[in-house]
Design a protein around this motif. Structure first.
Motif, PDB file in Angstrom:
ATOM      1  N   HIS A 217       0.865  -1.178   0.000  1.00 54.60           N
ATOM      2  CA  HIS A 217       0.000   0.000   0.000  1.00 54.60           C
ATOM      3  C   HIS A 217       0.905   1.232   0.000  1.00 54.60           C
ATOM      4  O   HIS A 217       1.689   1.426   0.927  1.00 54.60           O
ATOM      5  N   ASN A 219       1.045   5.494  -0.317  1.00 55.98           N
ATOM      6  CA  ASN A 219       0.228   6.701  -0.178  1.00 55.98           C
ATOM      7  C   ASN A 219       1.105   7.943  -0.303  1.00 55.98           C
ATOM      8  O   ASN A 219       2.275   7.918   0.076  1.00 55.98           O
ATOM      9  N   PRO A 229      -6.605   5.582   7.311  1.00 59.61           N
ATOM     10  CA  PRO A 229      -7.267   4.323   6.913  1.00 59.61           C
ATOM     11  C   PRO A 229      -6.340   3.111   6.906  1.00 59.61           C
ATOM     12  O   PRO A 229      -6.826   1.974   6.928  1.00 59.61           O
ATOM     13  N   GLU A 230      -5.027   3.316   6.897  1.00 51.84           N
ATOM     14  CA  GLU A 230      -4.125   2.156   6.893  1.00 51.84           C
ATOM     15  C   GLU A 230      -4.158   1.396   8.223  1.00 51.84           C
ATOM     16  O   GLU A 230      -3.784   0.226   8.268  1.00 51.84           O
TER      17      GLU A 230
ATOM     18  N   PHE B 206       0.419   5.908 -11.734  1.00 50.84           N
ATOM     19  CA  PHE B 206       0.021   6.281 -10.359  1.00 50.84           C
ATOM     20  C   PHE B 206       0.656   7.626  -9.995  1.00 50.84           C
ATOM     21  O   PHE B 206      -0.012   8.517  -9.448  1.00 50.84           O
ATOM     22  N   LYS B 214      -4.802   9.842  -3.450  1.00 50.44           N
ATOM     23  CA  LYS B 214      -4.606   8.585  -4.177  1.00 50.44           C
ATOM     24  C   LYS B 214      -3.908   7.566  -3.286  1.00 50.44           C
ATOM     25  O   LYS B 214      -3.175   7.913  -2.359  1.00 50.44           O
ATOM     26  N   THR B 215      -4.143   6.283  -3.574  1.00 53.17           N
ATOM     27  CA  THR B 215      -3.482   5.208  -2.836  1.00 53.17           C
ATOM     28  C   THR B 215      -3.234   4.058  -3.798  1.00 53.17           C
ATOM     29  O   THR B 215      -4.061   3.781  -4.672  1.00 53.17           O
ATOM     30  N   LEU B 216      -2.062   3.437  -3.680  1.00 48.43           N
ATOM     31  CA  LEU B 216      -1.658   2.348  -4.577  1.00 48.43           C
ATOM     32  C   LEU B 216      -1.703   1.026  -3.824  1.00 48.43           C
ATOM     33  O   LEU B 216      -1.160   0.929  -2.726  1.00 48.43           O
ATOM     34  N   HIS B 217      -2.355   0.020  -4.406  1.00 43.66           N
ATOM     35  CA  HIS B 217      -2.288  -1.340  -3.872  1.00 43.66           C
ATOM     36  C   HIS B 217      -1.618  -2.219  -4.926  1.00 43.66           C
ATOM     37  O   HIS B 217      -2.132  -2.348  -6.043  1.00 43.66           O
ATOM     38  N   ARG B 240     -16.155   5.127   1.661  1.00 45.54           N
ATOM     39  CA  ARG B 240     -15.488   6.213   2.389  1.00 45.54           C
ATOM     40  C   ARG B 240     -15.630   7.544   1.649  1.00 45.54           C
ATOM     41  O   ARG B 240     -15.801   8.588   2.271  1.00 45.54           O
TER      42      ARG B 240
END
Lengths: 243, 243
Positions: A217, A219, A229-230, B206, B214-217, B240
């Motif tokens: 993850h 950010n 939120p993590e 990204f 923004k958030t990367l998975h 959310r």
């Protein structure tokens, strides 16, 4: 293992302990009995077992997850004495930072120095805590960022009782060999604009983990700015893999 | 907008529709009334509005999230006619893939060709669906991977009614300019061992998104192997930011 009297608030019981020279804190859901997952929380460099981020995370793990959580002062941190050797290593690190140099070599030296002591300490604490009724022989997890990741990678590589880990905010320097021994699920947190860990180095540490069940993850924001939120992601991650 | 009769199962109502030349499907919680978030789902290249992954995701968004979800056939996909120009473009792409060449230029050409038509189509569908009682004027989200991301980035950049997006499985080729206009929260999914999208290219897309939220998975595995827990992540992400 010796305990101070427990205090409880907001549904969470907190107990300080010492195991030999190691001071620590255990959090459990209030009135908890019987085995449950135990999350070991490794603090960051210069922090200690009751740093605000550690306490907030531990209390959420207990209150929302029903887990036990424990933190200890890392060697040369918190209440523990600092040796001259450690002072020499940190002086070199600070001088490098002040001079704007790349301090990844200094950091790797410090982390290797600490891990040699921290890994057996965590393993002894894990053994002792599992004797308690409110912990028992349930599965264990580990949460640690930055220096907590540096000590966590060799710990998770060495300790078969740890079944899942949340790691991050660190590069691969000096850790690749141990990372290649980590096979349990890992949630790895990376800050996209980390001012201390080069992005490529953080991605390289994630890449080096051998876990088939790893997930990254990332950010926006600097080293200490993991978004709220993590914490929920970590809770769900531990719940998925430890219960 | 014309609808075929609705069918319901497992708490979700499904209705096929056409808007002009555009065939689509709408999913809502059974017996839903009143406004709710609407998630637009863009399918991948060569797929269509009722591809198994699209249907499974839409039904979960409706059943678990209480959202409305809609998918349409992209231009030259599913039930829609393919023009000679599109056939020429895809023939070039296929020949490049068969020859083992880097096809990112071919892909960018195809995606730009499709986006010119797909973006106004999605905007018209969004306007029409918001007239329905079970959708209403609630916020909208967009979910699209791979070609669904290629059409989604310019859509989200252009459409202020879309308040959050789940995107991924694509590189920055031809998309950087529109990505720099995307300011809403984005969950970006990247497959660490993607056999079609070079890792650096995915990370670059990204990076190019302007969204502060923004958030990367990233997860191990190939292009089509997004692990199951990411559907839950997407659900929580939309909840959310859209409710």
């Amino acid at each position: 293992m010796r305990f101070t009297p427990a205090t409880s608030s907001d549904g969470v019981t907190e107990r300080s302990f010492t195991l030999g020279e190691i001071p620590g804190v255990l959090w459990t859901p209030q009135d908890a009995t019987g085995p449950r997952p135990l999350i070991l929380i490794g603090h960051g460099g210069g922090q200690h077992k009751k740093a605000p981020g550690v306490v907030a995370r531990a209390r959420r793990f207990a209150a929302e997850g029903g887990f036990a959580a424990a933190a200890i002062d890392a060697p040369h941190h918190g209440e523990r004495p600092k040796t001259e050797e450690f002072a020499r290593i940190t002086a070199g690190l600070r001088a490098g930072m002040a001079a704007g140099e790349d301090v990844s070599g200094h950091l790797a030296t410090m982390h290797t120095f600490l891990a040699g002591q921290a890994v057996p300490e965590w393993r002894a604490v894990l053994t002792a805590l599992r004797e308690l009724d409110a912990v028992g022989d349930g599965p264990a997890g580990y949460w640690g960022m930055s220096m907590g990741c540096a000590l966590g990678v060799p710990l998770v590589a060495a300790e078969p009782r740890i079944g899942a880990a949340v790691l991050g905010l660190l590069g691969a320097d000096g850790l690749a060999e141990n990372a290649a021994k980590v096979a349990v699920p890992v949630l790895f947190l990376l800050q996209w604009d980390d001012d201390r860990v080069p992005r490529d180095q953080g991605l390289a540490l994630f890449d080096a983990l051998a876990s088939p069940g790893k997930t990254l993850h990332a950010n926006p924001g600097g080293h200490g700015e993991i978004p709220e939120p993590e914490t929920g992601s970590a809770l769900r991650f531990f719940a998925r893999h430890l219960t």
